[in-house]
Design an enzyme around this catalytic site. Sequence first.
Site, PDB file in Angstrom:
ATOM      1  N   ASN A   9       0.629  -1.385   0.104  1.00  0.00           N
ATOM      2  CA  ASN A   9       0.370  -0.030  -0.290  1.00  0.00           C
ATOM      3  C   ASN A   9       0.727   1.372  -0.191  1.00  0.00           C
ATOM      4  O   ASN A   9       1.778   1.274   1.023  1.00  0.00           O
ATOM      5  CB  ASN A   9      -1.092  -0.158   1.381  1.00  0.00           C
ATOM      6  N   LYS A  11      -0.169   4.443  -0.400  1.00  0.00           N
ATOM      7  CA  LYS A  11      -0.569   5.519   0.389  1.00  0.00           C
ATOM      8  C   LYS A  11       0.192   6.951  -1.188  1.00  0.00           C
ATOM      9  O   LYS A  11       0.154   6.557  -1.567  1.00  0.00           O
ATOM     10  CB  LYS A  11       0.406   6.010   1.406  1.00  0.00           C
ATOM     11  N   HIS A  96      -9.877   1.415   4.859  1.00  0.00           N
ATOM     12  CA  HIS A  96      -7.965   1.495   5.113  1.00  0.00           C
ATOM     13  C   HIS A  96      -9.104   2.635   6.187  1.00  0.00           C
ATOM     14  O   HIS A  96      -8.893   3.455   6.545  1.00  0.00           O
ATOM     15  CB  HIS A  96      -7.629   2.335   4.088  1.00  0.00           C
ATOM     16  N   GLU A  98      -6.933   5.064   7.661  1.00  0.00           N
ATOM     17  CA  GLU A  98      -7.017   6.574   7.413  1.00  0.00           C
ATOM     18  C   GLU A  98      -8.348   6.807   6.539  1.00  0.00           C
ATOM     19  O   GLU A  98      -8.121   7.981   6.521  1.00  0.00           O
ATOM     20  CB  GLU A  98      -5.817   6.626   6.361  1.00  0.00           C
ATOM     21  N   GLU A 168      -5.449  -4.642  10.179  1.00  0.00           N
ATOM     22  CA  GLU A 168      -4.799  -3.487  10.912  1.00  0.00           C
ATOM     23  C   GLU A 168      -4.642  -2.998  12.059  1.00  0.00           C
ATOM     24  O   GLU A 168      -5.292  -1.823  12.086  1.00  0.00           O
ATOM     25  CB  GLU A 168      -4.370  -2.323  10.094  1.00  0.00           C
ATOM     26  N   GLY A 174       2.239   2.423  10.747  1.00  0.00           N
ATOM     27  CA  GLY A 174       3.567   4.132  10.223  1.00  0.00           C
ATOM     28  C   GLY A 174       3.734   4.823  11.454  1.00  0.00           C
ATOM     29  O   GLY A 174       4.475   5.946  12.145  1.00  0.00           O
ATOM     30  N   SER A 213       2.972  -1.834  10.676  1.00  0.00           N
ATOM     31  CA  SER A 213       4.453  -1.968  10.333  1.00  0.00           C
ATOM     32  C   SER A 213       5.603  -2.928  10.240  1.00  0.00           C
ATOM     33  O   SER A 213       6.099  -3.148  11.317  1.00  0.00           O
ATOM     34  CB  SER A 213       4.777  -1.273  11.675  1.00  0.00           C
TER      35      SER A 213
HETATM   36  P1  PGA Z   1       2.115   0.609   7.936  1.00  0.00           P
HETATM   37  O1  PGA Z   1       1.714   0.328   7.127  1.00  0.00           O
HETATM   38  O2  PGA Z   1       3.412  -0.615   7.199  1.00  0.00           O
HETATM   39  O3  PGA Z   1       3.110   2.020   6.946  1.00  0.00           O
HETATM   40  O4  PGA Z   1       2.316   0.879   9.397  1.00  0.00           O
HETATM   41  C1  PGA Z   1       0.294  -0.027   7.104  1.00  0.00           C
HETATM   42  C2  PGA Z   1      -0.713   0.043   6.386  1.00  0.00           C
HETATM   43  O5  PGA Z   1      -1.149   1.052   6.360  1.00  0.00           O
HETATM   44  O6  PGA Z   1      -1.605  -0.868   5.582  1.00  0.00           O
END
Ligand code: PGA
Length: 251
Positions: A9, A11, A96, A98, A168, A174, A213
């Site tokens: 992903n 982003k 997601h 976000e 998640e 993140g 992460s």
């Molecule tokens: P990250 O994000 O690996 O940077 O923690 C995962 C995600 O949001 O899909």
Amino acid sequence: MRRPMVAGNWKMNGSRAESAALVDGIVQGMGSVTKAEVVLCPPYILIPLVAEKLAGRHDIPWGGQNLDTHVSGAYTGEVSGPMLKDFGCTYVIIGHSERRTYYHEDDGLVAEKFGAAHAAGLTPILCIGETLEEREAGQTEAVVARQLDAVLAAHGIDGFKNAVLAYEPVWAIGTGKTATPEQAQEVHRFIRGKLAAKDGKVADNLRILYGGSVKGSNAKELFGQADIDGGLIGGASLKAEEFLTICRAAE
Ligand code: PGA
């Protein structure tokens, strides 16, 4: 047997040049990835570039990070499922955290998007997960159950025949704070059990990815858990070598 899957992903990251180099780097390393399904989810505007670079290959499908519920029309700024399909997408990330947090997507809208993905012939990668406050209040299972129930109510267990789930935990995305393999496995087992109560076969075939992460250094232990079938990778999917290490860890 569930085929392991690692989805990147990206982003809202990447120039054309960076993205081209990233895809090239991943393609070059694919020889060492024999079992896992590797999926790339770039920002909308980079999908044509990725599609062009991967055209003719069948080992790296790609997808969107979001879609609109409508097919076409006066929805300024939005992109529909059929448009993603037209650019060769196979998958689309839905719900997601976000999207849920910054763009106020609630469980009902996420369920609608799940249906819109199917209607367009795309496989949804449905994201669910609790915030830190919810975990500390002991609500993890209640939250993921609520998020799943919204989709189950709209589409039934059959909706999960062609879908991927991604657990998640919001506090791990993140942040560099990964759930321990045991913490993640506990929630994955709960999710599979909840779906198995509706249909054992669908639950058994469903791939449940962990996201939050994941790095080259912790992927193997996470993916080694019985109910973790791979990962949804954010930050670490922007570096070809790191991403490939994660893909190999899923084998
Ligand atoms: P990250 O994000 O690996 O940077 O923690 C995962 C995600 O949001 O899909």
